[in-house]
Design a protein around this motif. Structure first.
Motif, PDB file in Angstrom:
ATOM      1  N   GLU A  90     -24.827   2.244 -19.742  1.00  0.00           N
ATOM      2  CA  GLU A  90     -25.787   2.442 -18.561  1.00  0.00           C
ATOM      3  C   GLU A  90     -25.333   1.785 -17.319  1.00  0.00           C
ATOM      4  O   GLU A  90     -25.592   2.288 -16.330  1.00  0.00           O
ATOM      5  CB  GLU A  90     -27.123   2.463 -19.064  1.00  0.00           C
ATOM      6  CG  GLU A  90     -27.544   1.046 -19.619  1.00  0.00           C
ATOM      7  CD  GLU A  90     -27.398   0.772 -20.955  1.00  0.00           C
ATOM      8  OE1 GLU A  90     -26.474   1.189 -21.570  1.00  0.00           O
ATOM      9  OE2 GLU A  90     -27.895  -0.115 -21.347  1.00  0.00           O
ATOM     10  N   ASN A  91     -24.513   0.810 -17.359  1.00  0.00           N
ATOM     11  CA  ASN A  91     -24.267  -0.050 -16.514  1.00  0.00           C
ATOM     12  C   ASN A  91     -23.092   0.414 -15.585  1.00  0.00           C
ATOM     13  O   ASN A  91     -22.834  -0.037 -14.527  1.00  0.00           O
ATOM     14  CB  ASN A  91     -24.278  -1.578 -16.471  1.00  0.00           C
ATOM     15  CG  ASN A  91     -25.362  -2.286 -16.932  1.00  0.00           C
ATOM     16  OD1 ASN A  91     -26.374  -1.685 -16.788  1.00  0.00           O
ATOM     17  ND2 ASN A  91     -25.407  -3.261 -17.716  1.00  0.00           N
ATOM     18  N   ASN A  95     -20.669   4.937 -12.105  1.00  0.00           N
ATOM     19  CA  ASN A  95     -19.750   4.238 -11.235  1.00  0.00           C
ATOM     20  C   ASN A  95     -18.334   4.869 -11.585  1.00  0.00           C
ATOM     21  O   ASN A  95     -17.745   5.299 -10.770  1.00  0.00           O
ATOM     22  CB  ASN A  95     -19.548   2.823 -11.180  1.00  0.00           C
ATOM     23  CG  ASN A  95     -18.546   2.198 -10.188  1.00  0.00           C
ATOM     24  OD1 ASN A  95     -18.253   2.954  -9.350  1.00  0.00           O
ATOM     25  ND2 ASN A  95     -18.022   1.011 -10.636  1.00  0.00           N
ATOM     26  N   ILE A  96     -17.951   4.993 -12.932  1.00  0.00           N
ATOM     27  CA  ILE A  96     -16.707   5.229 -13.502  1.00  0.00           C
ATOM     28  C   ILE A  96     -16.611   7.007 -13.146  1.00  0.00           C
ATOM     29  O   ILE A  96     -15.501   7.414 -12.609  1.00  0.00           O
ATOM     30  CB  ILE A  96     -16.727   5.449 -14.997  1.00  0.00           C
ATOM     31  CG1 ILE A  96     -16.728   3.739 -15.143  1.00  0.00           C
ATOM     32  CG2 ILE A  96     -15.415   5.917 -15.402  1.00  0.00           C
ATOM     33  CD1 ILE A  96     -15.301   3.084 -15.171  1.00  0.00           C
ATOM     34  N   LEU A 116     -29.379   6.669 -29.508  1.00  0.00           N
ATOM     35  CA  LEU A 116     -29.907   7.421 -28.833  1.00  0.00           C
ATOM     36  C   LEU A 116     -30.599   6.810 -27.436  1.00  0.00           C
ATOM     37  O   LEU A 116     -30.752   7.521 -26.226  1.00  0.00           O
ATOM     38  CB  LEU A 116     -31.010   8.127 -29.537  1.00  0.00           C
ATOM     39  CG  LEU A 116     -30.878   9.367 -30.572  1.00  0.00           C
ATOM     40  CD1 LEU A 116     -32.114   9.975 -31.117  1.00  0.00           C
ATOM     41  CD2 LEU A 116     -29.796  10.413 -30.013  1.00  0.00           C
ATOM     42  N   ASP A 117     -31.263   5.855 -27.642  1.00  0.00           N
ATOM     43  CA  ASP A 117     -31.367   4.909 -26.788  1.00  0.00           C
ATOM     44  C   ASP A 117     -30.638   4.774 -25.566  1.00  0.00           C
ATOM     45  O   ASP A 117     -30.719   4.825 -24.303  1.00  0.00           O
ATOM     46  CB  ASP A 117     -32.063   3.438 -27.133  1.00  0.00           C
ATOM     47  CG  ASP A 117     -33.415   3.448 -27.901  1.00  0.00           C
ATOM     48  OD1 ASP A 117     -33.979   4.549 -27.799  1.00  0.00           O
ATOM     49  OD2 ASP A 117     -33.486   2.368 -28.538  1.00  0.00           O
ATOM     50  N   THR A 118     -29.480   4.230 -25.933  1.00  0.00           N
ATOM     51  CA  THR A 118     -28.202   4.370 -24.870  1.00  0.00           C
ATOM     52  C   THR A 118     -27.964   5.545 -24.287  1.00  0.00           C
ATOM     53  O   THR A 118     -27.881   5.699 -22.982  1.00  0.00           O
ATOM     54  CB  THR A 118     -26.921   3.916 -25.661  1.00  0.00           C
ATOM     55  OG1 THR A 118     -27.176   2.606 -26.295  1.00  0.00           O
ATOM     56  CG2 THR A 118     -25.836   3.736 -24.694  1.00  0.00           C
ATOM     57  N   ASN A 119     -28.144   6.744 -25.163  1.00  0.00           N
ATOM     58  CA  ASN A 119     -28.008   7.951 -24.224  1.00  0.00           C
ATOM     59  C   ASN A 119     -28.942   8.260 -23.155  1.00  0.00           C
ATOM     60  O   ASN A 119     -28.613   8.665 -22.245  1.00  0.00           O
ATOM     61  CB  ASN A 119     -27.888   9.132 -25.319  1.00  0.00           C
ATOM     62  CG  ASN A 119     -26.847   9.209 -26.269  1.00  0.00           C
ATOM     63  OD1 ASN A 119     -25.874   8.557 -26.059  1.00  0.00           O
ATOM     64  ND2 ASN A 119     -26.778  10.267 -27.267  1.00  0.00           N
ATOM     65  N   HIS A 120     -30.098   8.053 -23.612  1.00  0.00           N
ATOM     66  CA  HIS A 120     -31.281   8.308 -22.536  1.00  0.00           C
ATOM     67  C   HIS A 120     -31.026   7.323 -21.531  1.00  0.00           C
ATOM     68  O   HIS A 120     -31.192   7.985 -20.331  1.00  0.00           O
ATOM     69  CB  HIS A 120     -32.564   7.843 -23.307  1.00  0.00           C
ATOM     70  CG  HIS A 120     -32.860   8.812 -24.394  1.00  0.00           C
ATOM     71  ND1 HIS A 120     -33.533   8.458 -25.616  1.00  0.00           N
ATOM     72  CD2 HIS A 120     -32.737  10.265 -24.273  1.00  0.00           C
ATOM     73  CE1 HIS A 120     -33.806   9.573 -26.044  1.00  0.00           C
ATOM     74  NE2 HIS A 120     -33.292  10.763 -25.617  1.00  0.00           N
ATOM     75  N   LEU A 121     -30.580   6.033 -21.727  1.00  0.00           N
ATOM     76  CA  LEU A 121     -30.452   5.008 -20.524  1.00  0.00           C
ATOM     77  C   LEU A 121     -29.067   5.659 -19.490  1.00  0.00           C
ATOM     78  O   LEU A 121     -29.360   5.844 -18.421  1.00  0.00           O
ATOM     79  CB  LEU A 121     -30.059   3.859 -20.876  1.00  0.00           C
ATOM     80  CG  LEU A 121     -31.417   2.986 -21.634  1.00  0.00           C
ATOM     81  CD1 LEU A 121     -30.712   1.594 -22.055  1.00  0.00           C
ATOM     82  CD2 LEU A 121     -32.420   2.881 -20.634  1.00  0.00           C
ATOM     83  N   LEU A 123     -27.995   8.720 -19.236  1.00  0.00           N
ATOM     84  CA  LEU A 123     -28.433   9.939 -18.772  1.00  0.00           C
ATOM     85  C   LEU A 123     -29.385   9.839 -17.551  1.00  0.00           C
ATOM     86  O   LEU A 123     -29.183  10.397 -16.659  1.00  0.00           O
ATOM     87  CB  LEU A 123     -29.124  10.860 -19.771  1.00  0.00           C
ATOM     88  CG  LEU A 123     -28.094  11.974 -20.971  1.00  0.00           C
ATOM     89  CD1 LEU A 123     -29.021  12.466 -21.842  1.00  0.00           C
ATOM     90  CD2 LEU A 123     -27.048  12.614 -20.241  1.00  0.00           C
ATOM     91  N   LYS A 124     -30.240   8.863 -17.674  1.00  0.00           N
ATOM     92  CA  LYS A 124     -31.072   8.414 -16.450  1.00  0.00           C
ATOM     93  C   LYS A 124     -30.355   8.239 -15.296  1.00  0.00           C
ATOM     94  O   LYS A 124     -30.824   8.465 -14.067  1.00  0.00           O
ATOM     95  CB  LYS A 124     -32.007   7.081 -16.755  1.00  0.00           C
ATOM     96  CG  LYS A 124     -33.425   7.799 -17.183  1.00  0.00           C
ATOM     97  CD  LYS A 124     -34.594   6.600 -17.078  1.00  0.00           C
ATOM     98  CE  LYS A 124     -34.766   5.841 -18.221  1.00  0.00           C
ATOM     99  NZ  LYS A 124     -35.354   4.647 -18.190  1.00  0.00           N
ATOM    100  N   THR A 125     -29.101   7.453 -15.355  1.00  0.00           N
ATOM    101  CA  THR A 125     -28.420   6.910 -14.371  1.00  0.00           C
ATOM    102  C   THR A 125     -27.500   8.196 -13.600  1.00  0.00           C
ATOM    103  O   THR A 125     -27.138   8.014 -12.620  1.00  0.00           O
ATOM    104  CB  THR A 125     -27.408   5.895 -14.833  1.00  0.00           C
ATOM    105  OG1 THR A 125     -26.541   6.425 -15.451  1.00  0.00           O
ATOM    106  CG2 THR A 125     -28.278   4.781 -15.285  1.00  0.00           C
TER     107      THR A 125
END
Ligand code: FAD
Length: 436
Positions: A90-91, A95-96, A116-121, A123-125
């Motif tokens: 998510e960081n 940018n990429i 799934l938590d990672t996916n949500h983070l 997608l938010k960005t």
């Protein structure tokens, strides 16, 4: 299908760390004229968990580094550059996608909580101009061919297996074409070292039952060895409950767990072996065990986060204890049971334990010591080279009596030791301290 012009497809590698039989690579190549790949060593997988264990201990960290090093080389052979970051997706992903004009991200479909938590983070960005294409690529029997409603998956393994074997065809492996070398880009990133990931260098004990390296190359070598070079697959059913040495079982699990080996590839290699040398109960039994692996994935698709709860999928209201000294003695191989101790020491020193060992130490933890089974599962999660969320939590629930075992057994570890380690060879290997 027409390729999209002047767009980049990004393959985000997760637990699909291979170049053969990889749907994300195949789809990216079909759809784009430019492709790059990325892998994140996400710091969240190296932190402490709620029970105080480091989520990934040194053995799997080292294995993962070897895996990514090999993946980078294999991708280079296809003229695809692998960018690597010791940072959270998510960081970096926004940018990429902007820097490289990424149109679509291809990745393996995951469904457990942390993923799934990672996916949500992520997608938010991200702006919604970037497409996500996710594919289940970790199964033997592809979910599309098994069910469109996972709540119908049977809770008894035999029912599940028999139906699959009767009605479902295992999909072919996907093929991957090489790209032009103009697809390669300058790579400003480097794979971190074990020390950068926060560990000290270490040497694996020579007596380890899993002395292999991570990565697709080593996985395919082992597959070829176990089937065609040594013929061991033809005796698997007789040796699979072994405890000592490298060949009593296939040892495919660490590569399967991070996806550097595909279950379909194993299946079709066994079919090839059977066509050349004949099939028998042993060749079938490797496939049978791979169906168990699938089964725990389907159970986790069916029950979601229930597999992490103390009552398990049965929502059992048992009383569990949390006695820190007792748990520490189990971890250190200091219990009253020498068979349990030998297995726990093997795990602590090598990141490996046989299936027979796992069943015994888990049963002892949950049903003799009556400790909260999730703590035992979390310790396994930290240490195991082959940690796989579905197989680990599925098997732990099963053994603890909150999962799929219709018989709810308790292992008699003394009898098990007499049966599987009658000559004490295994216990001597791990319990006797040598001076030099
Ligand atoms: P083999 O005997 O050669 O079997 C071939 C393959 O079949 C394995 O690589 C594995 O993918 C699959 N398989 C075999 N047995 C099982 C099983 N009981 N459940 C699911 N798949 C199976 N396996 C993991 O891959 N990751 C885990 O985190 C894990 N945790 C476990 C925790 C407990 C408490 C128990 C009892 C078992 C656990 N297992 C786990 C299952 C099993 O012990 C390992 O898959 C097996 O020991 C790996 O060795 P192998 O590759 O030589 O297996």
């Amino acid at each position: 299908m027409q390729k999209k012009q002047n767009t980049t497809g990004l393959i985000w590698f997760r637990n699909n760390l291979r170049t053969q039989d990889n749907t994300s690579i195949q789809k990216a190549i079909q759809n784009h004229d430019k492709i790059i790949a990325i892998y994140f060593f996400d710091p969240k997988y190296f932190k402490e968990d709620e029970f105080g264990f480091q989520k990934t201990a040194k053995f799997r960290a080292q294995f993962l580094l070897e895996t990514i090093t090999d993946l980078k080389q294999q991708l280079e052979e296809l003229n695809i550059t692998l960018l690597t970051f010791f940072d959270a997706p998510e960081n970096q992903l926004l940018n990429i996608t902007e820097t490289y004009k990424v149109d679509t991200i291809y990745t393996q479909k995951e469904w457990t909580k942390e993923e799934l938590d990672t996916n949500h983070l992520v997608l938010k960005t991200m702006s919604d101009t970037v497409n996500f294409v996710e594919d289940y690529d970790q199964f033997l029997y592809h979910p599309e061919t098994v069910s469109n409603n996972f709540s119908n998956i049977p809770n008894v393994f035999t029912q599940f297996r028999k139906k699959l074997e009767k009605y479902v065809k295992i999909q072919e492996e996907v093929s991957i074409d090489k790209l032009e070398d103009s697809n390669l880009i300058p790579n400003p990133t480097e794979i971190p070292s074990l020390i950068e990931l926060g560990f000290n260098d270490f040497v694996m004990p020579k007596k380890s039952a899993f002395p292999f390296k991570g990565g697709e190359t080593a996985a395919l070598q082992r597959l070829n060895y176990y089937l065609f070079e040594s013929n061991k697959v033809g005796f698997y059913k007789k040796t699979r409950n072994g405890l000592v040495g490298i060949d009593y079982s296939t040892k495919f699990s660490p590569w399967l767990a991070n996806g550097s080996l595909s279950a379909r590839t194993i299946y079709y290699q066994i079919k090839k072996y059977e066509a050349e040398f004949g099939s028998n109960q042993s060749t079938y039994w490797v496939i049978f065990e791979l169906i168990w692996r699938d089964y725990f994935k389907y159970i986790s698709l069916k029950y979601g986060d229930e597999i992490f709860k103390i009552g398990g999928i049965l929502e059992r209201n048992y009383q569990w204890n949390v006695d820190k000294n007792c748990i520490q003695d189990w971890i250190n191989g200091n219990t009253k049971d020498d068979f349990v101790n030998a297995n726990m020491i093997e795990l602590k020193e090598t990141g490996w334990m046989s299936n027979r060992g796992r069943q015994n130490v888990a049963s002892y933890f949950a049903k003799e010591l009556l400790q909260d089974w999730r703590i035992g599962a979390a310790y396994f999660e930290s240490l195991l080279l082959d940690y796989d969320v579905h197989s680990n939590y599925g098997n732990w629930m099963y053994v603890a009596g909150v999962g799929n075992d219709p018989r709810d057994r308790k292992f008699n570890t003394q009898l098990q030791a007499e049966r599987y380690d009658a000559n004490h060879k295994f216990r001597k290997l791990w319990l006797v301290k040598t001076l030099f």
